[in-house]
Design a protein around this motif. Sequence first.
Motif, mmCIF file in Angstrom:
data_model
loop_
_atom_site.group_PDB
_atom_site.id
_atom_site.type_symbol
_atom_site.label_atom_id
_atom_site.label_comp_id
_atom_site.label_asym_id
_atom_site.label_seq_id
_atom_site.Cartn_x
_atom_site.Cartn_y
_atom_site.Cartn_z
ATOM 1 N N VAL A 103 -3.252 -4.746 1.794
ATOM 2 C CA VAL A 103 -2.351 -5.434 2.724
ATOM 3 C C VAL A 103 -1.003 -4.724 2.719
ATOM 4 N N ASP A 104 -0.457 -4.485 3.905
ATOM 5 C CA ASP A 104 0.918 -3.982 3.955
ATOM 6 C C ASP A 104 1.627 -4.601 5.146
ATOM 7 N N ILE A 105 2.930 -4.890 4.953
ATOM 8 C CA ILE A 105 3.700 -5.480 6.059
ATOM 9 C C ILE A 105 4.131 -4.412 7.065
ATOM 10 N N PRO A 137 7.726 -3.074 -3.633
ATOM 11 C CA PRO A 137 8.923 -2.459 -4.234
ATOM 12 C C PRO A 137 9.710 -3.454 -5.087
ATOM 13 N N THR A 138 10.382 -2.913 -6.107
ATOM 14 C CA THR A 138 11.317 -3.704 -6.919
ATOM 15 C C THR A 138 12.617 -2.897 -7.007
ATOM 16 N N PRO A 139 13.394 -2.909 -5.931
ATOM 17 C CA PRO A 139 14.613 -2.082 -5.914
ATOM 18 C C PRO A 139 15.776 -2.766 -6.649
ATOM 19 N N LEU A 166 11.685 11.492 -0.823
ATOM 20 C CA LEU A 166 13.123 11.787 -0.854
ATOM 21 C C LEU A 166 13.933 10.588 -1.356
ATOM 22 N N ARG A 167 13.230 9.520 -1.781
ATOM 23 C CA ARG A 167 13.947 8.292 -2.135
ATOM 24 C C ARG A 167 14.882 8.510 -3.325
ATOM 25 N N GLY A 168 16.142 8.161 -3.114
ATOM 26 C CA GLY A 168 17.143 8.268 -4.181
ATOM 27 C C GLY A 168 17.354 9.689 -4.668
ATOM 28 N N LEU A 188 0.831 -1.214 0.000
ATOM 29 C CA LEU A 188 0.000 0.000 0.000
ATOM 30 C C LEU A 188 0.863 1.261 0.000
ATOM 31 N N GLY A 189 1.822 1.302 -0.909
ATOM 32 C CA GLY A 189 2.684 2.486 -1.014
ATOM 33 C C GLY A 189 2.142 3.466 -2.035
ATOM 34 N N TYR A 190 3.051 4.158 -2.689
ATOM 35 C CA TYR A 190 2.693 5.212 -3.645
ATOM 36 C C TYR A 190 1.802 4.688 -4.775
ATOM 37 N N ILE A 191 1.925 3.402 -5.107
ATOM 38 C CA ILE A 191 1.098 2.840 -6.182
ATOM 39 C C ILE A 191 -0.092 2.059 -5.632
ATOM 40 N N GLY A 192 0.172 1.184 -4.661
ATOM 41 C CA GLY A 192 -0.882 0.307 -4.151
ATOM 42 C C GLY A 192 -2.010 1.061 -3.467
ATOM 43 N N ALA A 214 4.122 -15.607 -2.738
ATOM 44 C CA ALA A 214 3.979 -16.693 -1.759
ATOM 45 C C ALA A 214 2.774 -16.436 -0.857
ATOM 46 N N GLN A 215 2.577 -15.179 -0.466
ATOM 47 C CA GLN A 215 1.410 -14.840 0.379
ATOM 48 C C GLN A 215 0.101 -15.139 -0.366
ATOM 49 N N ILE A 216 0.089 -14.805 -1.656
ATOM 50 C CA ILE A 216 -1.116 -14.999 -2.468
ATOM 51 C C ILE A 216 -1.369 -16.485 -2.708
ATOM 52 N N GLY A 263 14.626 9.366 -7.303
ATOM 53 C CA GLY A 263 13.395 8.587 -7.230
ATOM 54 C C GLY A 263 13.717 7.118 -7.418
ATOM 55 N N HIS A 264 12.666 6.326 -7.404
ATOM 56 C CA HIS A 264 12.868 4.878 -7.391
ATOM 57 C C HIS A 264 12.498 4.295 -8.751
ATOM 58 N N CYS A 265 12.224 5.155 -9.760
ATOM 59 C CA CYS A 265 11.819 4.624 -11.074
ATOM 60 C C CYS A 265 12.887 4.888 -12.118
ATOM 61 N N SER A 313 4.014 -3.990 -10.018
ATOM 62 C CA SER A 313 5.382 -3.529 -9.762
ATOM 63 C C SER A 313 6.179 -3.530 -11.054
ATOM 64 N N THR A 314 6.975 -2.479 -11.242
ATOM 65 C CA THR A 314 7.871 -2.419 -12.405
ATOM 66 C C THR A 314 8.883 -3.548 -12.253
ATOM 67 N N SER A 315 9.004 -4.393 -13.286
ATOM 68 C CA SER A 315 9.750 -5.632 -13.084
ATOM 69 C C SER A 315 10.638 -5.991 -14.262
HETATM 70 N N1 LIG Z 1 5.931 5.509 -6.984
HETATM 71 C C1 LIG Z 1 5.798 5.685 -8.290
HETATM 72 O O1 LIG Z 1 5.633 6.812 -8.769
HETATM 73 C C2 LIG Z 1 5.799 4.498 -9.223
HETATM 74 C C3 LIG Z 1 5.399 4.704 -10.561
HETATM 75 C C4 LIG Z 1 5.361 3.615 -11.416
HETATM 76 C C5 LIG Z 1 5.719 2.356 -10.954
HETATM 77 N N2 LIG Z 1 6.134 2.185 -9.656
HETATM 78 C C6 LIG Z 1 6.499 0.839 -9.226
HETATM 79 O O2 LIG Z 1 5.487 0.328 -8.368
HETATM 80 C C7 LIG Z 1 6.058 -0.560 -7.408
HETATM 81 C C8 LIG Z 1 5.705 -0.090 -6.012
HETATM 82 O O3 LIG Z 1 6.282 1.180 -5.840
HETATM 83 P P1 LIG Z 1 5.832 2.168 -4.674
HETATM 84 O O4 LIG Z 1 6.407 3.493 -5.010
HETATM 85 O O5 LIG Z 1 4.371 2.036 -4.429
HETATM 86 O O6 LIG Z 1 6.628 1.515 -3.443
HETATM 87 P P2 LIG Z 1 6.452 1.884 -1.892
HETATM 88 O O7 LIG Z 1 7.741 1.549 -1.254
HETATM 89 O O8 LIG Z 1 5.873 3.241 -1.751
HETATM 90 O O9 LIG Z 1 5.323 0.877 -1.397
HETATM 91 C C9 LIG Z 1 5.482 -0.486 -1.345
HETATM 92 C C10 LIG Z 1 4.740 -0.982 -0.110
HETATM 93 O O10 LIG Z 1 4.775 -2.409 -0.149
HETATM 94 C C11 LIG Z 1 4.884 -2.871 1.192
HETATM 95 N N3 LIG Z 1 5.327 -4.265 1.140
HETATM 96 C C12 LIG Z 1 6.561 -4.755 0.830
HETATM 97 N N4 LIG Z 1 6.525 -6.091 0.825
HETATM 98 C C13 LIG Z 1 5.250 -6.455 1.112
HETATM 99 C C14 LIG Z 1 4.600 -7.699 1.246
HETATM 100 N N5 LIG Z 1 5.260 -8.856 1.066
HETATM 101 N N6 LIG Z 1 3.288 -7.714 1.572
HETATM 102 C C15 LIG Z 1 2.610 -6.552 1.773
HETATM 103 N N7 LIG Z 1 3.191 -5.339 1.658
HETATM 104 C C16 LIG Z 1 4.481 -5.300 1.315
HETATM 105 C C17 LIG Z 1 5.841 -1.899 1.835
HETATM 106 O O11 LIG Z 1 5.723 -1.899 3.243
HETATM 107 C C18 LIG Z 1 5.396 -0.562 1.199
HETATM 108 O O12 LIG Z 1 4.442 0.105 2.006
HETATM 109 C C19 LIG Z 1 7.562 -0.562 -7.688
HETATM 110 O O13 LIG Z 1 7.868 -1.625 -8.537
HETATM 111 C C20 LIG Z 1 7.775 0.757 -8.425
HETATM 112 O O14 LIG Z 1 8.910 0.722 -9.263
HETATM 113 C C21 LIG Z 1 6.162 3.222 -8.784
#
Ligand SMILES: NC(=O)c1ccc[n+]([C@@H]2O[C@H](COP(=O)([O-])OP(=O)(O)OC[C@H]3O[C@@H](n4cnc5c(N)ncnc54)[C@H](O)[C@@H]3O)[C@@H](O)[C@H]2O)c1
Length: 412
Positions: A32-34, A84-86, A322-324, A11-15, A103-105, A257-259, A119-121
Amino acid sequence: MSEVDVCVVGLGYIGLPTSLVLATSGSNVHGVDISDTVVEQLNAGQATFEEPGLQECLDAAIATNNLSVSNRTVPASTYIIAVPTPIGSDRSPDISYVLAAAAQIAVHIQSGSLVILESTSPVGTTEAVAKAIYSSRDDLDPGDIFLAHCPERVIPGHMLHEITTNDRVVGGLSFEDAEKAADLYRTFCTGSIHLTDARTAELTKLAENSFRDVNIAFANELSMLADELGVDAWDVISLANKHPRVNILQPGPGVGGHCIAVDPWFLISSAPSTTELIRAARNVNDSKPLFVNRQIVQEVKSSGRNSVAILGLAFKANVDDLRGSPAVEIVERLALENTDLMIHVAEPFVSELPERLGGFPNVRLESLESCLDREEIVVLLVDHDQFKNIDSTVLSTKRLIDTRGLWRELNV
Ligand SMILES: NC(=O)c1ccc[n+]([C@@H]2O[C@H](COP(=O)([O-])OP(=O)(O)OC[C@H]3O[C@@H](n4cnc5c(N)ncnc54)[C@H](O)[C@@H]3O)[C@@H](O)[C@H]2O)c1
């Protein structure tokens, strides 16, 4: 039919925005978020990051009773993976979060369920998710579940608009898988939905971000080259862009950023001998913060001052992410290598310094006003709107390092 329509893992920036838009469009969503902090905050009705309209969208989703949040993956008809896909320290892709989500699913999945990897993969990850699920479930046969990759292209700052209006690329392991996933996006997305296979969708997303990185690298290289030759880079870019077929991007302090700064490495890692241009672009963009550091140190020396104001830490304008961020890297190096230099940082989007900078006695987070009142050397690292509105008479008394060309537009 399970009670939950869509279970969003991560449930981050995308979820989070995806969950909210789905919930307000009529799907019963479980997020769901850990991270306990994320779960607690969302259950308290508070948005977990700065994004225009996000709090309002969360309020609206809660009001529908279509949204629940916990740290446990639950049975659902559809699962969306948005973890995340770092890259690791060797810059190779780390898909361990995706495999953990798979695995959770896998524990809950049933024949006929749909799994979407957002996730970008790296190319081949959707197939790896399928393998991870099937290998842990002897009772399922290949083809029993639907799997697709639907990369996200939203831009922070405009996420809620773009999530519903951007065109989507939906790549299935089979055509039926792509169609099934497209049906879900049609419930909230007004953009066109383009069906393809999973590998093409994976490479398309990585190509998009690598294209941006290569083009920004050209602008950054040009800015360093122009500086060496004593020419104003912004003048050159503005004049060159008068050519009907030239559109040079704007330089900056680096790419963060992370992308965009991360995803090209997925391609370099997959095909090291055929990605020379992509690798060179990464290296150019990674070298820009060091160039800015040298500019600041030079200005400090020639001014005889022992302090500077730094405006902005975020990786891009008008976000709290502030990531990256190259700005954080610049301040960190400056603080580390110039212990006698006092660094006053204004970043309106955060209330405390990030961990990476918090331990330096010579770095302080202050208000914009106090930075401008006190300092003669002002370094602009992020083009936040708030910095656009600084009185030009105030700026005209300063020694400026404007890495974004922001004040140039104001004719300071
Ligand atoms: N942020 C962007 O602008 C953006 C844009 C396009 C694509 N993406 C891609 O989307 C994906 C997610 O990016 P984001 O920015 O949302 O990341 P994020 O770090 O903001 O959020 C990811 C969330 O996933 C949770 N998490 C990690 N493992 C987990 C698990 N096993 N079960 C449940 N929760 C779990 C983390 O606690 C975190 O809250 C990445 O692949 C990223 O490259 C991001």
